[in-house]
Design a protein around this motif. Structure first.
Motif, PDB file in Angstrom:
ATOM      1  N   PHE A  69      -8.618  15.257 -25.884  1.00 57.52           N
ATOM      2  CA  PHE A  69      -9.550  16.320 -26.280  1.00 57.52           C
ATOM      3  C   PHE A  69      -8.757  17.559 -26.720  1.00 57.52           C
ATOM      4  CE2 PHE A  69     -12.758  19.601 -25.854  1.00 57.52           C
ATOM      5  CZ  PHE A  69     -13.950  18.967 -26.141  1.00 57.52           C
ATOM      6  N   LYS A  70      -7.721  17.871 -25.952  1.00 57.98           N
ATOM      7  CA  LYS A  70      -6.901  19.046 -26.274  1.00 57.98           C
ATOM      8  C   LYS A  70      -6.142  18.849 -27.587  1.00 57.98           C
ATOM      9  CE  LYS A  70      -6.404  20.824 -21.599  1.00 57.98           C
ATOM     10  NZ  LYS A  70      -5.564  20.864 -20.391  1.00 57.98           N
ATOM     11  N   GLU A  71      -5.760  17.607 -27.876  1.00 58.84           N
ATOM     12  CA  GLU A  71      -5.077  17.326 -29.149  1.00 58.84           C
ATOM     13  C   GLU A  71      -6.019  17.610 -30.318  1.00 58.84           C
ATOM     14  OE1 GLU A  71      -3.672  13.298 -28.918  1.00 58.84           O
ATOM     15  OE2 GLU A  71      -2.202  13.789 -27.369  1.00 58.84           O
ATOM     16  N   GLU A  72      -7.280  17.233 -30.128  1.00 65.21           N
ATOM     17  CA  GLU A  72      -8.275  17.494 -31.172  1.00 65.21           C
ATOM     18  C   GLU A  72      -8.473  19.006 -31.355  1.00 65.21           C
ATOM     19  OE1 GLU A  72     -10.203  15.582 -33.229  1.00 65.21           O
ATOM     20  OE2 GLU A  72      -9.132  13.798 -32.619  1.00 65.21           O
ATOM     21  N   ILE A  73      -8.531  19.716 -30.234  1.00 64.08           N
ATOM     22  CA  ILE A  73      -8.698  21.175 -30.286  1.00 64.08           C
ATOM     23  C   ILE A  73      -7.504  21.813 -30.996  1.00 64.08           C
ATOM     24  CG2 ILE A  73      -8.829  23.284 -28.879  1.00 64.08           C
ATOM     25  CD1 ILE A  73     -11.365  21.774 -28.632  1.00 64.08           C
ATOM     26  N   GLN A  74      -6.317  21.285 -30.706  1.00 63.77           N
ATOM     27  CA  GLN A  74      -5.104  21.807 -31.335  1.00 63.77           C
ATOM     28  C   GLN A  74      -5.185  21.643 -32.854  1.00 63.77           C
ATOM     29  OE1 GLN A  74      -2.806  23.538 -29.628  1.00 63.77           O
ATOM     30  NE2 GLN A  74      -2.024  24.021 -31.672  1.00 63.77           N
ATOM     31  N   ALA A  75      -5.706  20.491 -33.287  1.00 65.28           N
ATOM     32  CA  ALA A  75      -5.859  20.230 -34.728  1.00 65.28           C
ATOM     33  C   ALA A  75      -6.813  21.249 -35.359  1.00 65.28           C
ATOM     34  CB  ALA A  75      -6.378  18.815 -34.951  1.00 65.28           C
ATOM     35  N   ILE A  76      -7.825  21.663 -34.603  1.00 62.26           N
ATOM     36  CA  ILE A  76      -8.761  22.675 -35.112  1.00 62.26           C
ATOM     37  C   ILE A  76      -8.065  24.038 -35.168  1.00 62.26           C
ATOM     38  CG2 ILE A  76     -10.848  23.989 -34.529  1.00 62.26           C
ATOM     39  CD1 ILE A  76     -12.002  21.336 -33.402  1.00 62.26           C
ATOM     40  N   ASN A  77      -7.327  24.345 -34.103  1.00 66.55           N
ATOM     41  CA  ASN A  77      -6.644  25.643 -34.057  1.00 66.55           C
ATOM     42  C   ASN A  77      -5.545  25.761 -35.106  1.00 66.55           C
ATOM     43  OD1 ASN A  77      -8.252  26.448 -31.937  1.00 66.55           O
ATOM     44  ND2 ASN A  77      -6.800  25.789 -30.360  1.00 66.55           N
ATOM     45  N   ASP A  78      -4.990  24.609 -35.502  1.00 69.53           N
ATOM     46  CA  ASP A  78      -3.904  24.621 -36.491  1.00 69.53           C
ATOM     47  C   ASP A  78      -4.406  24.947 -37.896  1.00 69.53           C
ATOM     48  OD1 ASP A  78      -2.025  24.088 -34.614  1.00 69.53           O
ATOM     49  OD2 ASP A  78      -1.847  21.935 -35.037  1.00 69.53           O
ATOM     50  N   TYR A  79      -5.702  24.816 -38.081  1.00 71.88           N
ATOM     51  CA  TYR A  79      -6.252  25.128 -39.402  1.00 71.88           C
ATOM     52  C   TYR A  79      -6.188  26.639 -39.601  1.00 71.88           C
ATOM     53  CZ  TYR A  79      -8.923  24.160 -43.591  1.00 71.88           C
ATOM     54  OH  TYR A  79      -9.308  24.010 -44.909  1.00 71.88           O
ATOM     55  N   VAL A  80      -5.450  27.048 -40.630  1.00 74.93           N
ATOM     56  CA  VAL A  80      -5.164  28.474 -40.798  1.00 74.93           C
ATOM     57  C   VAL A  80      -6.403  29.245 -41.276  1.00 74.93           C
ATOM     58  CG1 VAL A  80      -3.679  30.166 -41.945  1.00 74.93           C
ATOM     59  CG2 VAL A  80      -2.795  27.892 -41.374  1.00 74.93           C
ATOM     60  N   GLU A  81      -6.815  30.190 -40.445  1.00 75.27           N
ATOM     61  CA  GLU A  81      -7.886  31.156 -40.750  1.00 75.27           C
ATOM     62  C   GLU A  81      -9.047  30.576 -41.551  1.00 75.27           C
ATOM     63  OE1 GLU A  81      -7.363  35.467 -41.614  1.00 75.27           O
ATOM     64  OE2 GLU A  81      -5.275  34.858 -41.840  1.00 75.27           O
ATOM     65  N   PRO A  82      -9.837  29.697 -40.970  1.00 74.19           N
ATOM     66  CA  PRO A  82     -10.993  29.206 -41.714  1.00 74.19           C
ATOM     67  C   PRO A  82     -11.990  30.343 -41.951  1.00 74.19           C
ATOM     68  CG  PRO A  82     -11.062  28.419 -39.442  1.00 74.19           C
ATOM     69  CD  PRO A  82      -9.788  29.158 -39.600  1.00 74.19           C
ATOM     70  N   PHE A  83     -12.416  30.506 -43.171  1.00 73.77           N
ATOM     71  CA  PHE A  83     -13.373  31.536 -43.578  1.00 73.77           C
ATOM     72  C   PHE A  83     -12.853  32.949 -43.237  1.00 73.77           C
ATOM     73  CE2 PHE A  83     -15.531  27.645 -42.214  1.00 73.77           C
ATOM     74  CZ  PHE A  83     -16.002  27.217 -43.442  1.00 73.77           C
ATOM     75  N   GLY A  84     -11.561  33.134 -43.428  1.00 74.70           N
ATOM     76  CA  GLY A  84     -10.933  34.423 -43.119  1.00 74.70           C
ATOM     77  C   GLY A  84     -11.490  35.554 -43.969  1.00 74.70           C
ATOM     78  N   GLU A  85     -11.289  36.760 -43.472  1.00 75.80           N
ATOM     79  CA  GLU A  85     -11.857  37.950 -44.110  1.00 75.80           C
ATOM     80  C   GLU A  85     -11.147  38.288 -45.421  1.00 75.80           C
ATOM     81  OE1 GLU A  85     -13.468  42.096 -42.142  1.00 75.80           O
ATOM     82  OE2 GLU A  85     -12.111  40.805 -41.034  1.00 75.80           O
ATOM     83  N   LYS A  86      -9.840  37.991 -45.445  1.00 76.94           N
ATOM     84  CA  LYS A  86      -9.022  38.440 -46.573  1.00 76.94           C
ATOM     85  C   LYS A  86      -9.402  37.776 -47.897  1.00 76.94           C
ATOM     86  CE  LYS A  86      -4.940  39.582 -43.838  1.00 76.94           C
ATOM     87  NZ  LYS A  86      -3.604  39.090 -43.405  1.00 76.94           N
ATOM     88  N   ALA A  87      -9.889  36.545 -47.829  1.00 70.92           N
ATOM     89  CA  ALA A  87     -10.140  35.774 -49.060  1.00 70.92           C
ATOM     90  C   ALA A  87     -11.089  36.490 -50.015  1.00 70.92           C
ATOM     91  CB  ALA A  87     -10.693  34.400 -48.703  1.00 70.92           C
ATOM     92  N   LEU A  88     -12.019  37.279 -49.467  1.00 75.23           N
ATOM     93  CA  LEU A  88     -12.987  37.973 -50.329  1.00 75.23           C
ATOM     94  C   LEU A  88     -12.777  39.489 -50.315  1.00 75.23           C
ATOM     95  CD1 LEU A  88     -16.392  36.124 -49.708  1.00 75.23           C
ATOM     96  CD2 LEU A  88     -14.791  35.830 -51.580  1.00 75.23           C
ATOM     97  N   SER A  89     -11.598  39.926 -49.896  1.00 74.65           N
ATOM     98  CA  SER A  89     -11.353  41.374 -49.833  1.00 74.65           C
ATOM     99  C   SER A  89     -11.186  41.930 -51.247  1.00 74.65           C
ATOM    100  CB  SER A  89     -10.101  41.655 -49.012  1.00 74.65           C
ATOM    101  OG  SER A  89      -8.975  41.134 -49.683  1.00 74.65           O
ATOM    102  N   ASP A  90     -11.389  43.246 -51.369  1.00 67.46           N
ATOM    103  CA  ASP A  90     -11.232  43.897 -52.677  1.00 67.46           C
ATOM    104  C   ASP A  90      -9.835  43.667 -53.236  1.00 67.46           C
ATOM    105  OD1 ASP A  90     -13.767  44.796 -52.570  1.00 67.46           O
ATOM    106  OD2 ASP A  90     -13.292  46.899 -52.114  1.00 67.46           O
ATOM    107  N   GLU A  91      -8.847  43.766 -52.360  1.00 68.80           N
ATOM    108  CA  GLU A  91      -7.453  43.612 -52.785  1.00 68.80           C
ATOM    109  C   GLU A  91      -7.215  42.226 -53.355  1.00 68.80           C
ATOM    110  OE1 GLU A  91      -8.384  44.761 -49.828  1.00 68.80           O
ATOM    111  OE2 GLU A  91      -7.807  46.870 -49.966  1.00 68.80           O
TER     112      GLU A  91
END
Lengths: 127, 197
Positions: free
Chosen positions: A94-116
């Motif tokens: 179960f923890k291995e699966e969680i690790q795989a989720i945590n390894d995904y870099v910034e899903p739906f991160g704020e920066k992708a739609l920032s003005d910059e």
């Protein structure tokens, strides 16, 4: 003469019917396709489907193999008794699966739609 | 007599049950606060970015490039949804539900685990719903005329940002429930140590 006339009438109606059948079939096909696409769109399924045109992975897109296969090989046995060893093994996977989720870099991160990021630089305000 | 069932051992412990109840209450309050924060504060933060003439000029000048960027974001988000959705589905079906079914079959069902399962199902469903809403807004934004109406475009962009923030919060919520699941099962393993051995 009467017989000939009757024959002509029958042939003429048959051709007309055939055309109507063809046109009707095409109309029904178009109608059902449109209804299907409207349901597909309105239900939101279209947004969950990555196999639609324009959303398929690029040829240059390098994806780790495990990203494409989210299924875990581990399958917790639903029968039998619950043992401490079994639960420990369960937790480990179960923890291995969680690790795989945590390894995904910034899903739906704020920066992708920032003005910059989009080139609508906020620093222009100060000018 | 040696008993293999760990959950029954832990469920007989009154102290442990009280501790779990306490954690449950704290957990509920914690998630309510997070939800309140997301629903009230996040949209305001997103709306804090205001439209200016300079931004409007930048939107008109970079209209095509912005749309290409948005399409790229849309594609990457679709990939993220597929990846996370697949993982959540696997965890729910192959782990959480499987464990609960086994515990129920053994008459050792754990109310906290069952509650956690329901919360996970709801969180996952909310994630999908919010993702669809976000994609619809993003699609509308991409279809907008940014050259002739940059102000409307920017306002729509802010809406898309706030909906995207909800999807981000849904991921955090689901991950928190998964963490809670680990905690509950961990307590079961720990609580069963003395009696199971």
């Amino acid at each position: 003469m009467i017989k000939q006339n009757n024959t002509k009438t029958v042939i003429s109606r048959g051709g007309k019917n055939l055309i109507m059948l063809g046109a009707g079939s095409i109309l029904i096909a178009i109608l059902t396709t449109v209804i299907s696409l409207v349901i597909y769109h309105n239900s939101g399924d279209i947004y969950l489907d990555r196999s639609r045109p324009g959303f398929l992975p690029d040829e240059t897109e390098v994806e780790p193999e495990d990203e494409n296969v989210p299924e875990s090989k581990f399958d917790y046995e639903r029968n039998g008794t619950t043992t401490k060893e079994g639960l420990e093994q369960y937790l480990q996977h179960f923890k291995e699966e969680i690790q795989a989720i945590n390894d995904y870099v910034e899903p739906f991160g704020e920066k992708a739609l920032s003005d910059e990021r989009l080139g609508i630089d906020a620093s222009l305000d100060g000018e | 007599m040696k008993k293999n069932s760990i959950s029954s051992n832990y469920s007989t412990s009154g102290v442990f049950c009280q501790a779990l109840q306490r954690y449950k209450a704290v957990g509920i309050v914690f998630f309510m606060l997070i939800s309140l924060f997301v629903s009230l504060v996040a949209p305001k933060i997103a709306a804090a970015a205001e439209y200016t003439e300079k931004k409007g000029t930048a939107i008109v000048d970079n209209c095509n490039a912005i749309k290409e960027d948005l399409k790229s974001v849309q594609k990457n988000d679709s990939k993220a949804r597929l990846y996370l959705g697949g993982r959540y589905e696997t965890l729910l079906n192959k782990y959480v539900k499987a464990l609960n079914v086994k515990l129920v079959k053994n008459n050792d069902s754990n109310i906290n685990l069952l509650e956690n399962q329901n919360q996970l199902v709801q969180a996952k469903s909310q994630f999908v719903d919010d993702f669809i809403a976000y994609q619809k807004e993003l699609e509308d934004l991409i279809a907008m005329d940014c050259k002739n109406s940059p102000k409307n475009f920017y306002e729509k962009l802010e809406t898309v940002r706030s909906v995207r923030a909800k999807v981000r919060a849904d991921v955090a919520n689901t991950n928190a429930f998964l963490g809670q699941h680990i905690h509950i099962v961990g307590e079961m393993v720990g609580g069963g140590n003395d009696k199971a051995e």
